[in-house]
Write a protein that holds these residues in place. Structure first.
Motif, PDB file in Angstrom:
ATOM      1  N   GLU A 541     -42.562  27.413  -0.358  1.00  9.57           N
ATOM      2  CA  GLU A 541     -42.452  26.714   0.925  1.00  9.57           C
ATOM      3  C   GLU A 541     -42.195  25.221   0.720  1.00  9.57           C
ATOM      4  OE1 GLU A 541     -44.043  30.536   1.296  1.00  9.57           O
ATOM      5  OE2 GLU A 541     -44.854  28.879   0.111  1.00  9.57           O
ATOM      6  N   ASP A 542     -42.858  24.655  -0.309  1.00  5.15           N
ATOM      7  CA  ASP A 542     -42.645  23.235  -0.624  1.00  5.15           C
ATOM      8  C   ASP A 542     -41.181  22.977  -0.979  1.00  5.15           C
ATOM      9  OD1 ASP A 542     -45.325  22.569  -0.264  1.00  5.15           O
ATOM     10  OD2 ASP A 542     -45.838  23.027  -2.338  1.00  5.15           O
ATOM     11  N   MET A 543     -40.666  23.781  -1.905  1.00  4.81           N
ATOM     12  CA  MET A 543     -39.288  23.602  -2.355  1.00  4.81           C
ATOM     13  C   MET A 543     -38.298  23.824  -1.218  1.00  4.81           C
ATOM     14  SD  MET A 543     -37.124  25.603  -5.345  1.00  4.81           S
ATOM     15  CE  MET A 543     -37.789  24.754  -6.771  1.00  4.81           C
ATOM     16  N   SER A 544     -38.539  24.837  -0.415  1.00  6.56           N
ATOM     17  CA  SER A 544     -37.623  25.141   0.692  1.00  6.56           C
ATOM     18  C   SER A 544     -37.573  24.000   1.701  1.00  6.56           C
ATOM     19  CB  SER A 544     -38.054  26.433   1.396  1.00  6.56           C
ATOM     20  OG  SER A 544     -37.933  27.540   0.524  1.00  6.56           O
ATOM     21  N   SER A 545     -38.713  23.345   1.934  1.00  2.26           N
ATOM     22  CA  SER A 545     -38.733  22.245   2.903  1.00  2.26           C
ATOM     23  C   SER A 545     -37.898  21.069   2.412  1.00  2.26           C
ATOM     24  CB  SER A 545     -40.168  21.795   3.176  1.00  2.26           C
ATOM     25  OG  SER A 545     -40.747  21.201   2.026  1.00  2.26           O
ATOM     26  N   VAL A 546     -37.951  20.783   1.110  1.00  2.00           N
ATOM     27  CA  VAL A 546     -37.145  19.693   0.542  1.00  2.00           C
ATOM     28  C   VAL A 546     -35.661  20.053   0.604  1.00  2.00           C
ATOM     29  CG1 VAL A 546     -36.657  18.338  -1.540  1.00  2.00           C
ATOM     30  CG2 VAL A 546     -39.014  18.935  -0.973  1.00  2.00           C
ATOM     31  N   MET A 547     -35.337  21.309   0.274  1.00  2.32           N
ATOM     32  CA  MET A 547     -33.938  21.739   0.305  1.00  2.32           C
ATOM     33  C   MET A 547     -33.376  21.698   1.720  1.00  2.32           C
ATOM     34  SD  MET A 547     -33.401  24.819  -2.439  1.00  2.32           S
ATOM     35  CE  MET A 547     -34.741  25.848  -1.892  1.00  2.32           C
ATOM     36  N   LEU A 548     -34.193  22.067   2.697  1.00  2.00           N
ATOM     37  CA  LEU A 548     -33.728  22.060   4.079  1.00  2.00           C
ATOM     38  C   LEU A 548     -33.455  20.635   4.552  1.00  2.00           C
ATOM     39  CD1 LEU A 548     -33.073  23.940   6.412  1.00  2.00           C
ATOM     40  CD2 LEU A 548     -35.417  23.664   7.237  1.00  2.00           C
ATOM     41  N   ASP A 549     -34.315  19.695   4.155  1.00  2.00           N
ATOM     42  CA  ASP A 549     -34.068  18.296   4.488  1.00  2.00           C
ATOM     43  C   ASP A 549     -32.762  17.806   3.861  1.00  2.00           C
ATOM     44  OD1 ASP A 549     -36.287  17.872   6.086  1.00  2.00           O
ATOM     45  OD2 ASP A 549     -37.586  17.279   4.419  1.00  2.00           O
ATOM     46  N   MET A 550     -32.504  18.234   2.634  1.00  2.00           N
ATOM     47  CA  MET A 550     -31.255  17.868   1.967  1.00  2.00           C
ATOM     48  C   MET A 550     -30.061  18.447   2.700  1.00  2.00           C
ATOM     49  SD  MET A 550     -32.641  18.426  -1.948  1.00  2.00           S
ATOM     50  CE  MET A 550     -31.053  19.011  -2.494  1.00  2.00           C
ATOM     51  N   ASP A 551     -30.176  19.690   3.124  1.00  2.00           N
ATOM     52  CA  ASP A 551     -29.072  20.325   3.834  1.00  2.00           C
ATOM     53  C   ASP A 551     -28.820  19.670   5.190  1.00  2.00           C
ATOM     54  OD1 ASP A 551     -27.096  22.530   4.182  1.00  2.00           O
ATOM     55  OD2 ASP A 551     -28.457  23.092   5.808  1.00  2.00           O
ATOM     56  N   ASN A 552     -29.850  19.102   5.764  1.00  2.00           N
ATOM     57  CA  ASN A 552     -29.707  18.430   7.065  1.00  2.00           C
ATOM     58  C   ASN A 552     -29.200  16.998   6.942  1.00  2.00           C
ATOM     59  OD1 ASN A 552     -30.533  20.658   8.563  1.00  2.00           O
ATOM     60  ND2 ASN A 552     -32.708  20.122   8.398  1.00  2.00           N
ATOM     61  N   GLY A 553     -28.800  16.616   5.736  1.00  2.00           N
ATOM     62  CA  GLY A 553     -28.166  15.306   5.553  1.00  2.00           C
ATOM     63  C   GLY A 553     -28.997  14.269   4.842  1.00  2.00           C
ATOM     64  N   MET A 554     -30.228  14.576   4.511  1.00  2.00           N
ATOM     65  CA  MET A 554     -31.084  13.624   3.818  1.00  2.00           C
ATOM     66  C   MET A 554     -30.724  13.612   2.329  1.00  2.00           C
ATOM     67  SD  MET A 554     -35.264  13.369   4.034  1.00  2.00           S
ATOM     68  CE  MET A 554     -35.228  13.326   5.821  1.00  2.00           C
ATOM     69  N   SER A 555     -30.712  12.445   1.712  1.00  2.00           N
ATOM     70  CA  SER A 555     -30.412  12.368   0.279  1.00  2.00           C
ATOM     71  C   SER A 555     -31.548  13.014  -0.509  1.00  2.00           C
ATOM     72  CB  SER A 555     -30.245  10.913  -0.160  1.00  2.00           C
ATOM     73  OG  SER A 555     -31.488  10.239  -0.161  1.00  2.00           O
ATOM     74  N   PRO A 556     -31.253  13.531  -1.718  1.00  2.00           N
ATOM     75  CA  PRO A 556     -32.320  14.159  -2.516  1.00  2.00           C
ATOM     76  C   PRO A 556     -33.510  13.235  -2.748  1.00  2.00           C
ATOM     77  CG  PRO A 556     -30.171  14.701  -3.439  1.00  2.00           C
ATOM     78  CD  PRO A 556     -29.935  13.707  -2.343  1.00  2.00           C
ATOM     79  N   LYS A 557     -33.254  11.946  -2.988  1.00  2.00           N
ATOM     80  CA  LYS A 557     -34.357  11.005  -3.218  1.00  2.00           C
ATOM     81  C   LYS A 557     -35.227  10.859  -1.976  1.00  2.00           C
ATOM     82  CE  LYS A 557     -32.511   8.065  -6.905  1.00  2.00           C
ATOM     83  NZ  LYS A 557     -32.124   6.684  -7.289  1.00  2.00           N
ATOM     84  N   LYS A 558     -34.574  10.710  -0.820  1.00  2.00           N
ATOM     85  CA  LYS A 558     -35.337  10.541   0.418  1.00  2.00           C
ATOM     86  C   LYS A 558     -36.110  11.810   0.761  1.00  2.00           C
ATOM     87  CE  LYS A 558     -32.499   6.964   2.622  1.00  2.00           C
ATOM     88  NZ  LYS A 558     -31.631   6.618   3.781  1.00  2.00           N
ATOM     89  N   ALA A 559     -35.485  12.966   0.541  1.00  2.00           N
ATOM     90  CA  ALA A 559     -36.174  14.231   0.808  1.00  2.00           C
ATOM     91  C   ALA A 559     -37.374  14.389  -0.116  1.00  2.00           C
ATOM     92  CB  ALA A 559     -35.202  15.398   0.638  1.00  2.00           C
TER      93      ALA A 559
END
Length: 576
Positions: A541-559
């Motif tokens: 769930e932790d990893m999926s939340s970061v990946m979803l933020d990335m997919d929504n346009g957030m940079s990997p660092k910000k996510a």
């Protein structure tokens, strides 16, 4: 002819080449290590100095040099100023300096080797006949092929990138140097000989000055070819703008690809026009004092820029932190985990170098000690081949995430298929996959054979993770049939309504864990960092939340920073 060819046993060319590269790697490893260490030291210092030059000073200095060379024509100076400002504005200045270092070193080596070789070819017909086919081979062989021996000899990083770039970019300088010398009028050569000129005098006082324009044209082409290798070299860890372009291609990120690409175009145009300006033969003029300021400006400006970089570099050298090198693959799951770990390490006082590589090279780089750690080892099935090959050369720190799964994945609206055994002609008998080097790609190929799908015409279409997710999104939007190589955790299972096809033969593997692997000796070299890496763990769930933020346009660092902020106590526990 076809029948005659089949009468003979296949010539094992691939085995011979493999054996040759292995022999060189085993017997000349010390020589290659010296080149790698020396090259890394030179180019890292060069990049550090360039990066240490204040951005405003570099831009002003380059614009000033270009203005002096342009002789009151303001188009090129204006382009240089605006282009460099845009690169700085996009946060790509460090990448630009890394790319500049790679191109300059590759071009410089090509000139050092190419010009003398071209002169030799022009003077000796036997040498010319031997070298010409070699140059043909170097120019026409696909550039990607050079990456294989480059990694075998020099590992990952900027040195193998320069090695591959030199091989690809060298031929124009050699050919044009040879052509330039040969085109010197015979009567002028004979006249020089009649006045008693030695061979060296003829070369330096007659032939090279007359051939200068042709030779510079070859150098110009070498620069452009070296620039074209930037993206290819990034596949083996060479830093710079190429990494951003490769990441954009693998993630199907058009905007990021355009920004990095346009930055590379700006650098290419500036370097191309500068070499053309230098190559221009000025009209004979009587030397007057009023023109001396131009020469002094061109000489003094880079000295001031580089001098400032030297001072800044050496004054800040004493404050360097311990560095951890993370190798990862451009899969969304691994981008998420690697960035979270990197940001956590930075938060706790470490410098972090992140290098994006193909999966097979990730394992190799950790096993060879060129990278400290990777948190992307899917075991026991997906990366079983890599684990078997390198298990004795690295440390296995154990799972950082449990419950990962692979499978052939379809949208839930495909109600006519629930198992791999149900597959007939759905989705045009095509499975949309990711990178050829990915473990899940090998599992998908094994699955096609195990279920006899290859006999029915089924194929795996390999591309990239980004291309696969784009194709999946388009198909779902149009309610079309599609089958992809999917895995969890991944944001696509949160964004879309998907299901795994049942796999009775378990050829796609069962439940897996994502493991952390580290180079041998890291525990002794960096014990505190090793302890933190060993404690790093999180959930699907932790990893999926970061990946979803990335997919929504957030940079990997910000996510990554967002997740860390929401789980600060968990992150702090890794470092206790």
């Amino acid at each position: 002819m076809f029948v005659l060819a089949n009468l003979f046993t296949k010539i094992p060319l691939d085995s011979w080449v493999d054996s040759g590269v292995n022999w060189l790697t085993n017997h000349l490893s010390g020589f290659f290590d010296v080149i790698q260490n020396g090259g890394n030291a030179v180019m890292n210092n060069m990049t550090d100095i360039l990066t240490a030059i204040p951005i405003w000073l570099f831009i002003v200095g380059m614009t000033l040099i270009v203005s002096v060379l342009s002789h009151k024509k303001w188009g090129f100076p204006l382009f240089t100023l605006i282009g460099l400002l845009i690169i700085a504005n996009q946060g790509l200045w460090s990448d630009l300096m890394n790319t500049f270092t790679l191109v300059i070193m590759a071009s410089l080596l090509s000139v050092i080797i190419g010009v003398p070789l071209g002169i030799w070819m022009s003077k000796n017909e036997t040498v010319n006949k031997i070298i010409q086919p070699i140059l043909d081979f170097m120019q026409t062989m696909p550039a990607f092929v050079y990456l294989i021996p480059a990694v075998a000899f020099f590992g990952i990083g900027v040195v193998p990138g320069v090695f591959a770039s030199v091989i690809f970019a060298l031929p124009p300088t050699v050919r044009m140097a040879c052509l330039g010398i040969k085109q010197v009028p015979t009567d002028l050569v004979e006249a020089a000989e009649s006045f008693g000129s030695t061979g060296w005098q003829k070369l330096f006082k007659l032939e090279l000055p007359l051939a200068k324009g042709t030779i510079f044209s070859g150098i110009n082409q070498t620069l452009m070819l070296a620039l074209s290798m930037v993206v290819v070299a990034s596949m083996i860890g060479a830093p710079g703008l190429g990494r951003g372009i490769l990441s954009a291609v693998q993630g199907a990120d058009v905007g990021k690809g355009f920004v990095n690409g346009i930055s590379l175009v700006v650098l290419a145009i500036i370097m191309d026009r500068l070499t053309q300006k230098i190559n221009q033969t000025s009209k004979p003029k009587v030397a007057t004092p009023k023109h001396h300021w131009k020469l002094w400006t061109i000489l003094a400006t880079p000295i001031v820029m580089v001098g400032t970089g030297f001072v800044t570099t050496f004054t800040s050298a004493s404050s360097q932190k311990e560095t951890v090198k993370i190798a990862y693959t451009q899969w969304d799951s691994e981008v998420a985990s690697s960035n979270v770990l990197a940001q956590a390490l930075r938060q706790h006082g470490y410098d972090v170098e992140m290098t994006s590589l193909d999966n097979a090279i990730v394992w190799q780089s950790v096993a060879n000690g060129e990278s400290d750690v990777s948190v992307s080892a899917w075991l026991p099935t997906t990366h079983a081949a890599q684990y078997k090959k390198y298990k004795d050369q690295l440390d296995m720190l154990g799972p950082n995430l449990k419950g990962a799964t692979n499978g052939l994945t379809v949208p839930t609206y495909m109600t006519n298929v629930n198992s791999i055994e149900d597959l007939q002609d759905q989705a045009g008998k095509q499975i949309t996959g990711i990178e050829p080097g990915a473990g899940i790609s090998k599992l998908a190929k094994d699955t096609i054979k195990a279920y006899g799908l290859d006999k029915k015409g089924w194929q795996l279409s390999e591309s990239s993770t980004g291309a696969m997710t784009v194709a999946l999104g388009k198909a779902i939007k149009a309610k079309q049939e599609i089958i992809v190589t999917g895995w969890q955790p991944h944001w696509m299972f949160q964004k879309y309504d998907l299901k795994y096809l049942k796999d009775p033969k378990k050829t796609m593997g069962s439940e897996e864990a994502i493991n952390t692997i580290a180079r041998q000796g890291l525990k002794e070299d960096k014990p505190d960092a090793y302890k933190a890496l060993d404690k790093f763990h999180w959930t699907k769930e932790d990893m999926s939340s970061v990946m979803l933020d990335m997919d929504n346009g957030m940079s990997p660092k910000k996510a990554a920073n967002k997740w860390i902020k929401n789980h600060q106590s968990q992150v702090d526990s890794w470092f206790k």
